[in-house]
Design an enzyme around this catalytic site. Structure first.
Site, PDB file in Angstrom:
ATOM      1  N   ASP A 286      65.291  23.286  10.648  1.00 21.19           N
ATOM      2  CA  ASP A 286      66.222  23.260  11.750  1.00 21.19           C
ATOM      3  C   ASP A 286      65.506  23.900  12.954  1.00 21.19           C
ATOM      4  O   ASP A 286      64.411  24.453  12.834  1.00 21.19           O
ATOM      5  CB  ASP A 286      67.532  23.983  11.393  1.00 21.19           C
ATOM      6  CG  ASP A 286      68.674  23.490  12.274  1.00 21.19           C
ATOM      7  OD1 ASP A 286      69.838  23.637  11.864  1.00 21.19           O
ATOM      8  OD2 ASP A 286      68.390  22.945  13.358  1.00 21.19           O
TER       9      ASP A 286
HETATM   10  C1  GLC Z   1      70.557  22.512  15.970  1.00 26.37           C
HETATM   11  C2  GLC Z   1      71.432  22.234  14.764  1.00 26.37           C
HETATM   12  C3  GLC Z   1      71.049  20.992  14.020  1.00 26.37           C
HETATM   13  C4  GLC Z   1      70.525  19.967  15.005  1.00 26.37           C
HETATM   14  C5  GLC Z   1      69.231  20.496  15.560  1.00 26.37           C
HETATM   15  C6  GLC Z   1      68.644  19.559  16.630  1.00 26.37           C
HETATM   16  O1  GLC Z   1      70.271  23.879  16.056  1.00 26.37           O
HETATM   17  O2  GLC Z   1      71.580  23.279  13.819  1.00 26.37           O
HETATM   18  O3  GLC Z   1      72.202  20.551  13.320  1.00 26.37           O
HETATM   19  O4  GLC Z   1      70.321  18.729  14.354  1.00 26.37           O
HETATM   20  O5  GLC Z   1      69.352  21.800  16.100  1.00 26.37           O
HETATM   21  O6  GLC Z   1      69.490  19.506  17.722  1.00 26.37           O
END
Ligand code: GLC
Length: 745
Positions: A286
Site C-alpha cells: 500500500d
Molecule cells: C491508499 C489506500 C489504498 C489505495 C492506495 C492508492 O493509501 O490505502 O486503498 O489503493 O493508497 O491510492
C-alpha cells in the site's frame, strides 16, 4: 557483437517497430517473460518493482517527484498510479519506451465504484444483495477505466469489518464473511471480464491483505490483534475467494498483524498467499507501507524495510522508494538473493504480457474508445438500477411511502438535498470530470407532476452548530403536504483516514428533524452516509426512513423512483447498525457466551450485556423493508439426518401478501449447536433475491451440504463435526420466519 547484445537488438527492434514479436506466437508467456528477464540488468529489474503516483492526483502523503521523468526514461519506474486518460497514458508510456529495453509501464488507479459514471459506494451496492448487479457495476467501471488508459484498478477492497467507526467500511462488503466472499468474487469477475488482454478488462487487486478492517478502536492504520483462527474463519475467506476468482494482484495493508506489519509479514504473503493458496499474481504494497515499517518500529531504516518486504513477498513498492534506493545494495551484499528479485519481476512482467502491453504498449490508450465508452448513457442506466437496489427502507409506518406524484406541495429540506459531490463518495475525490451527478433535488424535479410544488430549504449545514436555517425550514414544512428531509455525512466524512469516534448524525441535523417533526407534517427522512450512523431519536419518531448511502451519479433519480413507488425498495443492511458507539463491535454472528442476554433484550444482572442499554442493535444485519409484505410458509427438509457426503434439500414457499410487486432477499442461517470451538448463534449460509407480483408465490430451494457446516477447529483444520444444527430462514438476521433442526451423523 555479443550474443546478449544481438538478442537485445532483436528484442528492441521488435518493440521499437511496435510490430508483433515474430516469435511471440510460438512462445508461452513464461518463455517470453524469461527471454526479457535474461536481458535485464539488476537496476532494470528493480525498476519493475518501483511504483510512483503522478503528482497531479495524490491519494497518499506527497513525495518529491523532481526526478520522475528521468527515472521513467531510465526504466526505473515499472508502474504508475493516478495517471489516466488515453492521451496522458500514451504520453507517459512513450517516456517509458525510451528506456533501453522498452518495457511498457503499468497504469493503476483507484476505480472503486465507477470511473466517470459513479456507482453507489461498495457498501451500498452490497445492500442490494444482487451479485449480478454488483458484478455488472464493476464491469462498467472496468470498461470506462480501460477506455481511459488504465490497466489496473486497486479494487475490490474485501476487508471484512465489524466497526462502523472505521471510515473505510464504505469501500467494503460489510460484516459477513459468506456475503463478502461472494461479493469479492463478483467484483473480481466484473473488473477482469473475459480476461486480461481484452481492452475492456482491467487487473483487479484484492486489498488490503490482511485483516485491515479489524483495526483497534476503528482507528485507520491501527494495529490488528487476533487469533489465527479468527483470521482464517472471518477475515481470509474473501481474499481466498478473490484469488480463486483470478484476481491478478493483491495489495497488502498498513496495519500490523499481531505485531508484524502486513507488508513485512511472510506468514500472510509467502506462507498463505503464495504458498498454501499457490497465488501466481503479484503483491503491491500500500502507499508507502514498506517505508512505514520504520514508524512501526519493525525495522531500523528503509534499507532494512526493503529487505523485510521483499523477503516477505511484497513484490512492488508503491511510493516508498525503499526498493529503488536499497535493493541493489542488498543484492550486492548477499542479503537478498537475486532469485527473490527475479520472482517478483517475473510476476509483474507476466501481467504486462497477459495485458498485451508488450505486443502493443498503447492498446489501452485509444481516444476514440475513450470517447465512446466513458460516461455513456447505457452506463448511467446501469448505475441508476444499482442505486435503486441499494436503498434500504428502514421504516414506513402507515405506509406513508410511496408518495403520490400529484402531491400538491412537498417541502424538501436538508444540507444534502442539492449536493452533487457528496453523492459520489470518498473515492471519487479529486476527479474533476465526474459525470453530471443527479442531485436529490433534480431527481425530485424530474419525477413529480407539473402540479406539484417543491419547496426547498437547507435547514442547516452538515456539521455546524447553527440553527439559523431552522425557521425557513419549518416555514417550508408548514406550507407543505409532506416533508422530505435529507441528512447525513459529507463525502469526506467516511473513507480512508476518516475514522469517527462519534457516528451520530453530525451537527444539528437531528435537531432539525425534531423541529420539522414538531410541525406535525408527514415526515420522510433520507440518511446519506458512507457507514452505519446512529440516529435513535429519528429512528424512534419519524414514520418513514430510507438509508440512501452515497448513491453516485444517478442518486437523485434512483431516490425519486423509490420515494414515488416506481421502484419498490429491496435493500438489506450488510452491516449491523449500533444504538450507540458503546456497543461497537456489534455484529449478528456473535457467540452465545455462558451467560447470554435474555431474549427479551432487557438489561439484566449476571448476563452478558449492559446494565444501561439493550444488547440488540438499532437495525440488524440483513434488515430492510419493502412496500409489500412477504409470507414464509411450508418449510420442508428432504431429510433431517445426513452423513458427511450427503446434502439436504430445503424448500419453502414465499408469498407476496401485499399490493406491490417486490423483491425479497430470503436468508438462510445455520447454528451448530455443539462443536469443538463454540459456534455463532447464527451464520449466513445462503440467500436468494426474488421478485414476486402481488399474491404470487414461489418455492425457494436451498441445498445444505457439508461445506456449509464446516469451520476451522482449534487446530485450524477445516471440517464439519457431527451434531445437531438449527436451520433458520428469514427476512433479516433478527426476523426469522421458519425454523427446523437436522443432524449431521
Ligand atoms: C491508499 C489506500 C489504498 C489505495 C492506495 C492508492 O493509501 O490505502 O486503498 O489503493 O493508497 O491510492
Amino acid at each position: 557483437m555479443t550474443k546478449r547484445s544481438f538478442i537485445a537488438l532483436c528484442f528492441t527492434a521488435c518493440i521499437t517497430a511496435g510490430t508483433h514479436d515474430v516469435f511471440a506466437q510460438k512462445k508461452t508467456i513464461d518463455q517470453r517473460v524469461d527471454s526479457v528477464l535474461k536481458l535485464m540488468t539488476l537496476d532494470e529489474k528493480i525498476g519493475q518493482l518501483n511504483q510512483y503516483s503522478s503528482k497531479e492526483e495524490v491519494t497518499g502523503p506527497e513525495s518529491d517527484k523532481s526526478s520522475l521523468l528521468l527515472e521513467i526514461k531510465a526504466g526505473k519506474v515499472g508502474s504508475m498510479l493516478n495517471v489516466r486518460g488515453a492521451d496522458r497514458t500514451r504520453r507517459t508510456q512513450e517516456l517509458a519506451l525510451q528506456s533501453r529495453l522498452k518495457i511498457p509501464m503499468l497504469f493503476g488507479q483507484d476505480v472503486i465504484h465507477g470511473y466517470k459514471v459513479t456507482f453507489p459506494i461498495p457498501l451500498a451496492e452490497v445492500a442490494s444483495w444482487d451479485l449480478q448487479a454488483i458484478e455488472q457495476g464493476s464491469r462498467v467501471a472496468a470498461i470506462e477505466a480501460a477506455a481511459a488508459g488504465i490497466h489496473w484498478t486497486f479494487a475490490p477492497m474485501v476487508d471484512l469489518s465489524r466497526d462502523p467507526r472505521w471510515g473505510r467500511v464504505m469501500e467494503g462488503a460489510g460484516e459477513d464473511t459468506y456475503l463478502g466472499s461472494l461479493v469479492a468474487k463478483a467484483r473480481v469477475k466484473g473488473f477482469q471480464g473475459k480476461g486480461l488482454g481484452n481492452t475492456d478488462a482491467v487487473m483487479a487487486c484484492a486489498k488490503h491483505f490482511a485483516a485491515y478492517g479489524a483495526a483497534v478502536g476503528g482507528r485507520d492504520y491501527n494495529s490488528v490483534d487476533m487469533s489465527e483462527r479468527t483470521l482464517w474463519e472471518w477475515y481470509l475467506p474473501p481474499f481466498k475467494a478473490a484469488a480463486e476468482a483470478g484476481a491478478a494482484t493483491f495489495m497488502n495493508s498498513f496495519n500490523d498483524m499481531n505485531g508484524v506489519p502486513a507488508t513485512g509479514n511472510a506468514y500472510l504473503q509467502r506462507d498463505i498467499l503464495k504458498g498454501k493458496w499457490k497465488y501466481t499474481g503479484f503483491v503491491v504494497s500500500d502507499w508507502g507501507s514498506i517505508g512505514e515499517m520504520v514508524n512501526h518500529g519493525f525495522v531500523k531504516d528503509k534499507y532494512e524495510a526493503a529487505l523485510s518486504a521483499i523477503t516477505a513477498g511484497s513484490d512492488m513498492d508503491m511510493e516508498s522508494r525503499s526498493y529503488t534506493a536499497n535493493l541493489a545494495k542488498l543484492v550486492k551484499e548477499g542479503k537478498v538473493p537475486v532469485a527473490l528479485i527475479d520472482d517478483a519481476v517475473k510476476r509483474i512482467l507476466r501481467k504486462k504480457f497477459e495485458l498485451g502491453l508488450f505486443d502493443d504498449p498503447f492498446r489501452f490508450s485509444n481516444t476514440q474508445r475513450e470517447t465512446e465508452m466513458v460516461g455513456n448513457a447505457q452506463h448511467r442506466a446501469i448505475a441508476k438500477d444499482m442505486a435503486k437496489k441499494s436503498i434500504v427502507l428502514l421504516k414506513n409506518n402507515n405506509s406513508l411511502l410511496p408518495l403520490s406524484k400529484t402531491t400538491k406541495t412537498i417541502a424538501v429540506v436538508g444540507p444534502l438535498v442539492k449536493s452533487e459531490d457528496d453523492m459520489l463518495g470518498f473515492w471519487s475525490v479529486g476527479w474533476p470530470d465526474n459525470s453530471d451527478v443527479v442531485s436529490q433535488w433534480e431527481g425530485l424535479q424530474n419525477k413529480v407532476s407539473n402540479n406539484t410544488r417543491l419547496v426547498y430549504a437547507k435547514g442547516c449545514e452538515v456539521s455546524d452548530t447553527s440553527h439559523a436555517g431552522f425557521a425557513e425550514a419549518i416555514a417550508a414544512a408548514q406550507s407543505a403536504d409532506v416533508v422530505i428531509v435529507s441528512v447525513g455525512e459529507r463525502r469526506e466524512m467516511s473513507g480512508e483516514a476518516k475514522s469517527r469516534a462519534n457516528i451520530h448524525l453530525p451537527g444539528v441535523q437531528e435537531e432539525l428533524i425534531q423541529a420539522l417533526h414538531a410541525t406535525g407534517k408527514p415526515l420522510v427522512v433520507l440518511v446519506n452516509a458512507g457507514r452505519p450512523l446512529v440516529f435513535n431519536w429519528t429512528a424512534d419518531n419519524v414514520p418513514a426512513i430510507a438509508y440512501t448511502w452515497w448513491l453516485g451519479s444517478e442518486a437523485g433519480n434512483a431516490i425519486a423512483d423509490v420515494l414515488f413507488g416506481d421502484y419498490n425498495p429491496s435493500g438489506k443492511l450488510p452491516m449491523t447498525f449500533p444504538r450507540t458507539e458503546g456497543q461497537i463491535p456489534i455484529y449478528y454472528n456473535y457467540l452465545n457466551t455462558g451467560r447470554p442476554a435474555p431474549d427479551d433484550d432487557k438489561p439484566s444482572n449476571y448476563r452478558s450485556g449492559y446494565i444501561d442499554l439493550q444488547k440488540s442493535p438499532k437495525f440488524a444485519f440483513g434488515y430492510g423493508l419493502s412496500y409489500t409484505t412477504f409470507d414464509y410458509s411450508d418449510l420442508q427438509l428432504s431429510k433431517t439426518t445426513i452423513g458427511s457426503n450427503d446434502s439436504i434439500i430445503v424448500t419453502f414457499k414465499l408469498t407476496n401478501s401485499g399490493k406491490y410487486a417486490g423483491e425479497e432477499v430470503v436468508q438462510l442461517y445455520l447454528r451448530d449447536e455443539v462443536a469443538s470451538v463454540v459456534r455463532p448463534v447464527k451464520e449466513l449460509k445462503d440467500f436468494t433475491k426474488l421478485l414476486l407480483l402481488p399474491g404470487e408465490s414461489k418455492t425457494v430451494r436451498f441445498v445444505i451440504n457439508k461445506e456449509k457446516l464446516s469451520f476451522y477447529n482449534a487446530q485450524l483444520k477445516w471440517g464439519a463435526e457431527p451434531g445437531r444444527f438449527n436451520l433458520m430462514i428469514g427476512s433479516a438476521s433478527n426476523d426469522i420466519r421458519l425454523k427446523n433442526k437436522f443432524e449431521l451423523k
